[in-house]
Design an enzyme around this catalytic site. Structure first.
Site, PDB file in Angstrom:
ATOM      1  N   CYS A   1       0.836  -1.189   0.000  1.00 40.81           N
ATOM      2  CA  CYS A   1       0.000   0.000   0.000  1.00 40.81           C
ATOM      3  C   CYS A   1       0.880   1.253   0.000  1.00 40.81           C
ATOM      4  O   CYS A   1       1.586   1.514  -0.963  1.00 40.81           O
ATOM      5  CB  CYS A   1      -0.948  -0.043   1.200  1.00 40.81           C
ATOM      6  SG  CYS A   1      -2.182   1.271   1.246  1.00 40.81           S
TER       7      CYS A   1
ATOM      8  N   ASP B   1      -9.685  -2.545  -5.947  1.00 39.93           N
ATOM      9  CA  ASP B   1      -8.582  -1.710  -5.481  1.00 39.93           C
ATOM     10  C   ASP B   1      -8.677  -0.352  -6.165  1.00 39.93           C
ATOM     11  O   ASP B   1      -8.274  -0.195  -7.323  1.00 39.93           O
ATOM     12  CB  ASP B   1      -7.248  -2.382  -5.800  1.00 39.93           C
ATOM     13  CG  ASP B   1      -6.053  -1.675  -5.169  1.00 39.93           C
ATOM     14  OD1 ASP B   1      -6.224  -0.533  -4.694  1.00 39.93           O
ATOM     15  OD2 ASP B   1      -4.967  -2.261  -5.160  1.00 39.93           O
TER      16      ASP B   1
ATOM     17  N   HIS C   1      -7.989  -4.406  -1.811  1.00 42.22           N
ATOM     18  CA  HIS C   1      -6.782  -3.692  -1.398  1.00 42.22           C
ATOM     19  C   HIS C   1      -6.476  -4.003   0.070  1.00 42.22           C
ATOM     20  O   HIS C   1      -7.350  -3.929   0.925  1.00 42.22           O
ATOM     21  CB  HIS C   1      -7.002  -2.189  -1.577  1.00 42.22           C
ATOM     22  CG  HIS C   1      -5.787  -1.374  -1.297  1.00 42.22           C
ATOM     23  ND1 HIS C   1      -4.940  -0.940  -2.296  1.00 42.22           N
ATOM     24  CD2 HIS C   1      -5.272  -0.925  -0.136  1.00 42.22           C
ATOM     25  CE1 HIS C   1      -3.955  -0.247  -1.753  1.00 42.22           C
ATOM     26  NE2 HIS C   1      -4.137  -0.223  -0.449  1.00 42.22           N
TER      27      HIS C   1
END
Length: 249
Positions: free
Chosen positions: A132, A183, A217
């Site tokens: 991330c 995502d 995500h």
């Protein structure tokens, strides 16, 4: 800068860590050291998400990399101000209030201090994996050719296609991207652009992208392992990353 809701939620993974918290060049780090023989002049930089180097999920993953023979360093490049795991249970917390103190101008010098400290300890080659928020920094290190191999999992804060084109122009670092279905930070459209620009041998140092169906995500570090698809994605992304580093380090 902005993050999606999936960047800031997740299931805490339980376990007993095997590494140690210490300092390098005055910066707090978590270090996972292999118990088998390993090259003492190589290190894997593990660049965590906004929850930082103390998150149990990150430390357990670092331990797993060490079990595969990688001397793994998780730096506190967030300068002692990572988000607590329950930050988003507070209705008054606003992520955009956190960002101004965690820009690259304030965080990259801390990361560089760790890299320089490791060099002083005899480390000559680095690989890096970013999750991330950390994925942004892996790209930056690759632009500067400071690492030998790069892997990112659900990267955030990238500019697509600009960062991919910059990689083509400036980098000689092989890149693995572990991606997923849902995502907003690196959506299917960006995944397709990456394949178009970097795939089929266009990016000569080497490019590979894995795709994990049914994952969102954060899956590779904070996913809900009770979901079979998420479990497969987390384990698959880890395996792909280990194989990538074995191939290119």
């Amino acid at each position: 800068m902005s993050l999606c809701k999936h960047c800031i939620s997740g299931v805490r993974h339980e376990g007993v860590t095997e590494g140690k918290e210490t300092q390098i060049n005055g910066v707090d780090v978590y270090i996972a050291t292999p118990t088998v023989d390993y090259p003492k002049d190589k290190a894997l930089l593990f660049l965590p998400d906004v929850f930082g180097h103390k998150l149990i999920n990150a430390q357990l993953l670092a331990d797993d990399f060490a079990r595969n023979g990688f001397y793994t360093v998780v730096p506190d490049y967030l300068n002692g101000d990572a988000l607590p795991p329950d930050a988003f249970n507070d209705p008054n917390f606003k992520i955009m209030d956190w960002f101004p103190n965690h820009t690259q101008e304030k965080t990259r010098p801390t990361l560089d201090k760790v890299i320089n400290g490791l060099k002083e300890q005899g480390i000559k080659e680095f690989a890096a994996i970013g999750y991330c928020f950390g994925g942004r920094y892996v790209f930056d290190l690759a632009f500067e050719n400071l690492i030998k191999a790069a892997a990112v999992c659900h990267p955030s804060l990238l500019q697509v296609p600009d960062d991919l084109e910059k990689l083509l122009e400036k980098s000689n670092v092989p890149l693995l991207i572990n991606s997923c279905t849902t995502d907003t930070q690196f959506p299917p459209e960006s995944q397709a652009i990456a394949d178009k620009l970097l795939g089929d041998g266009k990016y000569r140092p080497g490019y590979q992208r894995t795709y994990w169906d049914g994952c969102t995500h954060g899956f590779a570090v904070r996913g809900d392992l009770s979901d079979p698809k998420v479990k497969a994605g987390k384990e698959g992304a880890f395996k792909a990353s280990v194989e990538w580093f074995i191939q290119h380090m």
